[in-house]
Design a protein around this motif. Sequence first.
Motif, mmCIF file in Angstrom:
data_model
loop_
_atom_site.group_PDB
_atom_site.id
_atom_site.type_symbol
_atom_site.label_atom_id
_atom_site.label_comp_id
_atom_site.label_asym_id
_atom_site.label_seq_id
_atom_site.Cartn_x
_atom_site.Cartn_y
_atom_site.Cartn_z
ATOM 1 N N GLU A 135 7.976 16.186 25.295
ATOM 2 C CA GLU A 135 9.453 16.219 25.346
ATOM 3 C C GLU A 135 9.967 17.656 25.401
ATOM 4 O OE1 GLU A 135 11.299 14.233 22.075
ATOM 5 O OE2 GLU A 135 10.348 12.308 22.557
ATOM 6 N N ARG A 136 9.265 18.557 24.709
ATOM 7 C CA ARG A 136 9.738 19.933 24.559
ATOM 8 C C ARG A 136 9.220 20.887 25.639
ATOM 9 N NH1 ARG A 136 10.365 17.183 20.331
ATOM 10 N NH2 ARG A 136 11.721 17.747 18.585
ATOM 11 N N LEU A 137 8.197 20.474 26.384
ATOM 12 C CA LEU A 137 7.682 21.333 27.456
ATOM 13 C C LEU A 137 8.692 21.358 28.598
ATOM 14 C CD1 LEU A 137 3.873 20.694 28.128
ATOM 15 C CD2 LEU A 137 4.959 22.850 27.483
ATOM 16 N N PRO A 138 9.141 22.546 29.021
ATOM 17 C CA PRO A 138 10.084 22.580 30.135
ATOM 18 C C PRO A 138 9.441 22.077 31.423
ATOM 19 C CG PRO A 138 9.462 24.810 29.439
ATOM 20 C CD PRO A 138 8.817 23.869 28.488
ATOM 21 N N PRO A 139 10.243 21.587 32.361
ATOM 22 C CA PRO A 139 9.684 21.148 33.643
ATOM 23 C C PRO A 139 9.111 22.335 34.411
ATOM 24 C CG PRO A 139 12.092 21.104 33.696
ATOM 25 C CD PRO A 139 11.700 21.400 32.288
ATOM 26 N N GLY A 140 8.177 22.041 35.322
ATOM 27 C CA GLY A 140 7.564 23.114 36.112
ATOM 28 C C GLY A 140 6.536 23.875 35.301
ATOM 29 N N PRO A 141 6.157 25.071 35.782
ATOM 30 C CA PRO A 141 5.135 25.844 35.080
ATOM 31 C C PRO A 141 5.561 26.132 33.639
ATOM 32 C CG PRO A 141 5.604 26.779 37.239
ATOM 33 C CD PRO A 141 6.646 25.738 36.984
ATOM 34 N N SER A 142 4.717 25.762 32.689
ATOM 35 C CA SER A 142 5.026 25.980 31.270
ATOM 36 C C SER A 142 3.703 26.107 30.533
ATOM 37 C CB SER A 142 5.867 24.824 30.717
ATOM 38 O OG SER A 142 5.276 23.586 31.049
ATOM 39 N N ARG A 143 3.785 26.548 29.279
ATOM 40 C CA ARG A 143 2.556 26.847 28.550
ATOM 41 C C ARG A 143 2.577 26.223 27.157
ATOM 42 N NH1 ARG A 143 1.209 32.959 28.476
ATOM 43 N NH2 ARG A 143 -0.912 32.172 28.309
ATOM 44 N N ARG A 159 0.540 16.306 31.997
ATOM 45 C CA ARG A 159 1.267 17.367 32.688
ATOM 46 C C ARG A 159 0.287 18.371 33.315
ATOM 47 N NH1 ARG A 159 6.423 19.188 31.250
ATOM 48 N NH2 ARG A 159 5.875 20.880 32.669
ATOM 49 N N PRO A 160 -0.343 17.987 34.444
ATOM 50 C CA PRO A 160 -1.320 18.890 35.070
ATOM 51 C C PRO A 160 -0.716 20.211 35.533
ATOM 52 C CG PRO A 160 -0.988 16.899 36.411
ATOM 53 C CD PRO A 160 -0.244 16.684 35.136
ATOM 54 N N ASP A 161 0.622 20.271 35.621
ATOM 55 C CA ASP A 161 1.283 21.523 36.041
ATOM 56 C C ASP A 161 1.445 22.502 34.874
ATOM 57 O OD1 ASP A 161 3.094 19.699 34.846
ATOM 58 O OD2 ASP A 161 4.799 20.751 35.695
ATOM 59 N N ALA A 162 1.172 22.059 33.659
ATOM 60 C CA ALA A 162 1.345 22.923 32.479
ATOM 61 C C ALA A 162 0.043 23.674 32.197
ATOM 62 C CB ALA A 162 1.742 22.091 31.264
ATOM 63 N N GLY A 163 0.164 24.919 31.750
ATOM 64 C CA GLY A 163 -1.000 25.687 31.320
ATOM 65 C C GLY A 163 -1.265 25.403 29.849
ATOM 66 N N VAL A 164 -2.401 24.776 29.560
ATOM 67 C CA VAL A 164 -2.714 24.387 28.185
ATOM 68 C C VAL A 164 -3.868 25.245 27.658
ATOM 69 C CG1 VAL A 164 -3.479 22.516 26.662
ATOM 70 C CG2 VAL A 164 -1.900 22.028 28.554
ATOM 71 N N THR A 165 -3.643 25.886 26.518
ATOM 72 C CA THR A 165 -4.673 26.655 25.825
ATOM 73 C C THR A 165 -4.971 25.958 24.508
ATOM 74 O OG1 THR A 165 -3.931 28.754 26.787
ATOM 75 C CG2 THR A 165 -5.254 28.891 24.777
ATOM 76 N N THR A 190 2.536 34.429 25.143
ATOM 77 C CA THR A 190 3.745 33.617 24.909
ATOM 78 C C THR A 190 3.477 32.172 25.326
ATOM 79 O OG1 THR A 190 4.608 34.152 27.096
ATOM 80 C CG2 THR A 190 5.347 35.543 25.270
ATOM 81 N N PHE A 191 4.080 31.249 24.589
ATOM 82 C CA PHE A 191 3.936 29.820 24.858
ATOM 83 C C PHE A 191 5.295 29.147 24.684
ATOM 84 C CE2 PHE A 191 -0.139 31.378 23.400
ATOM 85 C CZ PHE A 191 -1.016 30.859 24.351
ATOM 86 N N ASP A 192 5.521 28.090 25.460
ATOM 87 C CA ASP A 192 6.754 27.310 25.306
ATOM 88 C C ASP A 192 6.670 26.401 24.084
ATOM 89 O OD1 ASP A 192 8.243 28.003 27.865
ATOM 90 O OD2 ASP A 192 6.301 27.374 28.659
ATOM 91 N N VAL A 193 5.463 25.907 23.815
ATOM 92 C CA VAL A 193 5.261 24.991 22.692
ATOM 93 C C VAL A 193 3.966 25.360 21.978
ATOM 94 C CG1 VAL A 193 4.843 22.582 22.014
ATOM 95 C CG2 VAL A 193 6.469 23.079 23.847
ATOM 96 N N VAL A 194 4.016 25.408 20.649
ATOM 97 C CA VAL A 194 2.809 25.538 19.833
ATOM 98 C C VAL A 194 2.650 24.217 19.084
ATOM 99 C CG1 VAL A 194 1.659 26.754 17.948
ATOM 100 C CG2 VAL A 194 3.074 28.035 19.572
ATOM 101 N N ALA A 195 1.534 23.531 19.338
ATOM 102 C CA ALA A 195 1.268 22.236 18.700
ATOM 103 C C ALA A 195 0.045 22.367 17.812
ATOM 104 C CB ALA A 195 1.034 21.158 19.756
ATOM 105 N N SER A 196 0.006 21.606 16.729
ATOM 106 C CA SER A 196 -1.158 21.649 15.853
ATOM 107 C C SER A 196 -1.185 20.442 14.935
ATOM 108 C CB SER A 196 -1.146 22.927 14.996
ATOM 109 O OG SER A 196 -2.340 23.029 14.238
ATOM 110 N N ASN A 197 -2.397 19.988 14.642
ATOM 111 C CA ASN A 197 -2.622 19.030 13.558
ATOM 112 C C ASN A 197 -3.592 19.712 12.599
ATOM 113 O OD1 ASN A 197 -2.733 16.757 11.972
ATOM 114 N ND2 ASN A 197 -4.274 15.742 13.227
#
Length: 222
Positions: free
Chosen positions: A102-110, A129-135, A174-181
């Motif tokens: 929900e929080r990842l912007p459309p298009g290239p995002s990280r 979201r194959p268009d997103a860069g995921v680390t 820099t990242f658009d979203v930082v996720a963690s469990n």
Amino acid sequence: GSVAGASIASVQAGLPLDPLENRILLCQATGLSRVQLITQGDRPLTLEEAQRLDALVARRLGGEPIAYIVGRREFFGLDFQVGPAVLIPRPDTELIVELALERLPPGPSRLLDMGTGSGAIAVAVAHTRPDAGVTALDVSPDALAVAQANAAANGARVRFLLSSWFDALAADSTFDVVASNPPYIAAGDDHLAQGDLRFEPVGALTDPADGLSALRLIIEGS
């Protein structure tokens, strides 16, 4: 192998676990699918299948999590390899994936997934979201190996880093979203000695302090 020669249907009915677990372990022991268990219900269990089933049921009765016994777990509609090096992905964690998407912007995002474990969050996001860069990063090399295998098996493009939290990241990342469990159970909590948690990697469950130190680090670093 006491059940060798008995029909698959009768063996399934007589197993001591709940019906879902009985079916999962019988599928594992015989190599049959759920549908084949029904269509081949009259077929006798071979001695080899009976011995495999006995061993699997004994492990489950000893408390070992079903996901570790079969080595797999479904998460966000994808199939994940799991083992003692990683936490078993829970259905609750699918909410993190939904909120991140929900929080990842459309298009290239990280997106950054911290303490990725089995890779469940990172792989689910990258698959959706194959268009997103995921680390994705983890301090455990064994966990990263599992996560990399899961990314490959699900066709998800993820960059993996061996890192204790932010250590391996460039200072200007820099990242658009930082996720963690992250670990969030306080040391000494009774739940650590109960159920599946007894078999899961303790470092993924507790800090070992008040259960909040990882959360503080992630928030400050973010």
